[in-house]
Design an enzyme around this catalytic site. Structure first.
Site, PDB file in Angstrom:
ATOM      1  CG  LEU A  38      -1.896  -1.171   1.348  1.00 31.07           C
ATOM      2  CD1 LEU A  38      -2.830  -0.967   2.544  1.00 31.07           C
ATOM      3  CD2 LEU A  38      -2.700  -1.374   0.072  1.00 31.07           C
ATOM      4  N   GLY A  67       2.241  -5.643   7.790  1.00 31.85           N
ATOM      5  CA  GLY A  67       1.346  -4.555   8.181  1.00 31.85           C
ATOM      6  C   GLY A  67       0.469  -4.084   7.038  1.00 31.85           C
ATOM      7  CG  ASP A  68       1.917  -1.246   4.337  1.00 32.11           C
ATOM      8  OD1 ASP A  68       2.819  -2.073   4.563  1.00 32.11           O
ATOM      9  OD2 ASP A  68       2.142  -0.095   3.902  1.00 32.11           O
ATOM     10  CD  GLU A  69       5.455  -5.823   3.581  1.00 29.38           C
ATOM     11  OE1 GLU A  69       5.550  -7.022   3.949  1.00 29.38           O
ATOM     12  OE2 GLU A  69       6.406  -5.012   3.632  1.00 29.38           O
TER      13      GLU A  69
END
Length: 351
Positions: free
Chosen positions: A218, A259-261
């Site tokens: 992201l 986390g945002d992967e």
């Protein structure tokens, strides 16, 4: 006329007088002691049956019929007709109804003094205990000394134990399946986790199924956390997960690995043009404003893909590394885009 008198004499002499108090054991006493009995006259004709045998017989006519016309004998096997009944007194019996369902009965025959004839004391065969011969019998249909009653209690206890065991097994299986699902599920988004990804990769490689591995990272997510807090960031991650599952197929795996992967495995799909179109739809979906409380959050995504068909032997570790190279090539090119790994992308990613 003489045959009718002989049959009445059999009934009178044994235990069924016209007045119950004429003898110590009257009709009701015999029915109580042997509720599934049958009285046979010297000609081999059934002249009386107990109440339980009557219920078991149902619509089958028994009284005034020849015993061998109503029942087939498995033991003794020598019984074929009325003339063969004279020698069965004192012998164990194994017989079955000829009409309708061949309900098996076991018992013993006792000869009658005087006018002759037999009394058959019968009970259900073991194989009939499961449904009591299909006649809806209850414990009251058996004499107090009949072991059938004890067998019924044992069967009922066994069935209750088996039912409870099956329920326990179902609960344990449900708990095991739930534990397995939780072990392979990201608790925040409901997507697969790293363990689910590793298992799916191993299965695809072992089965020789072509696939594409797409890394999704992201863009601008850190700003959401910094500006609106981690609770808002969690809501954004949930919204992204919804977009990913909407864009992909049921056969594909979407996993959150950090986390945002995220990682997407496209099963049996290695066409770069098709994957690029899917990636563009995904990026457009992720870029839609996400409202969290009073805040409006805006993010995007960069993506990099490695194709299993680009390798002599697909190696998940190498493919993950190559997809990362393609991902960072997208970020260096301005973010919010997708790239497919090429051998020229050999420069290691920079922060």
């Amino acid at each position: 006329m003489m045959a009718d008198m002989d049959r009445r004499d059999v009934i009178d002499r044994v235990a069924i007088p016209r007045k119950d108090d004429d003898l110590l054991l009257g009709r009701h006493g015999l029915d109580l002691l042997m509720p599934m009995h049958a009285m046979i006259d010297p000609e081999g004709r059934i002249v009386h049956i107990g109440p339980s045998l009557s219920r078991l017989a149902g619509n089958r006519p028994l009284v005034n019929r020849k015993l061998t016309d109503c029942f087939s004998f498995n033991r003794p096997q020598t019984v074929r007709g009325p003339a063969d009944l004279h020698g069965i007194g004192g012998h164990r019996l194994d017989l079955a109804f000829r009409d309708g369902r061949a309900v098996r009965l076991r018992g013993v025959a006792a000869p009658l003094a005087g006018a002759g004839g037999l009394v058959l004391n019968l009970s259900l065969g073991l194989r009939e205990l499961a449904d009591l011969g299909g006649a809806g019998l209850t414990c009251t249909d058996f004499s107090a000394t009949d072991m059938t009653v004890d067998m019924l209690y044992l069967i009922e206890g066994k069935n209750a134990a088996m039912t409870e065991s099956q329920r326990l097994i179902m609960r344990l299986n449900g708990a095991r399946q739930m534990a397995e699902k939780q072990a392979f599920t990201d608790t925040l988004t409901g997507l697969g986790n790293r363990r689910a990804l590793d298992r799916a990769l191993a299965d695809l490689v072992a089965a020789g199924i072509p696939f594409a591995l797409c890394n999704v990272d992201l863009d601008y997510f850190k700003q959401v956390n910094d500006r609106h807090g981690h609770a808002a960031g969690d809501e954004v991650l949930k919204a992204v997960a919804h977009v990913l599952t909407d864009v992909t197929r049921d056969r594909d795996l979407v996993a959150r690995t950090g986390g945002d992967e995220f990682v997407i495995l496209f099963r049996n799909l290695v066409d770069p043009a098709i994957i690029d179109r899917i990636a563009r739809r995904l990026i457009v979906g992720v870029e839609q404003p996400i409202t969290v409380g009073d805040a409006t959050c805006r993010i995007s995504a960069s993506m990099g893909t490695a194709l299993s068909t680009a390798y002599d032997v697909a190696d998940p570790v190498q493919m993950m590394a190559d997809a990362d190279l393609a991902l960072y090539a997208s970020k260096r090119a301005g973010r919010s885009r997708h790239a497919v790994f090429d051998a020229c992308l050999h420069v290691p990613p920079s922060e």
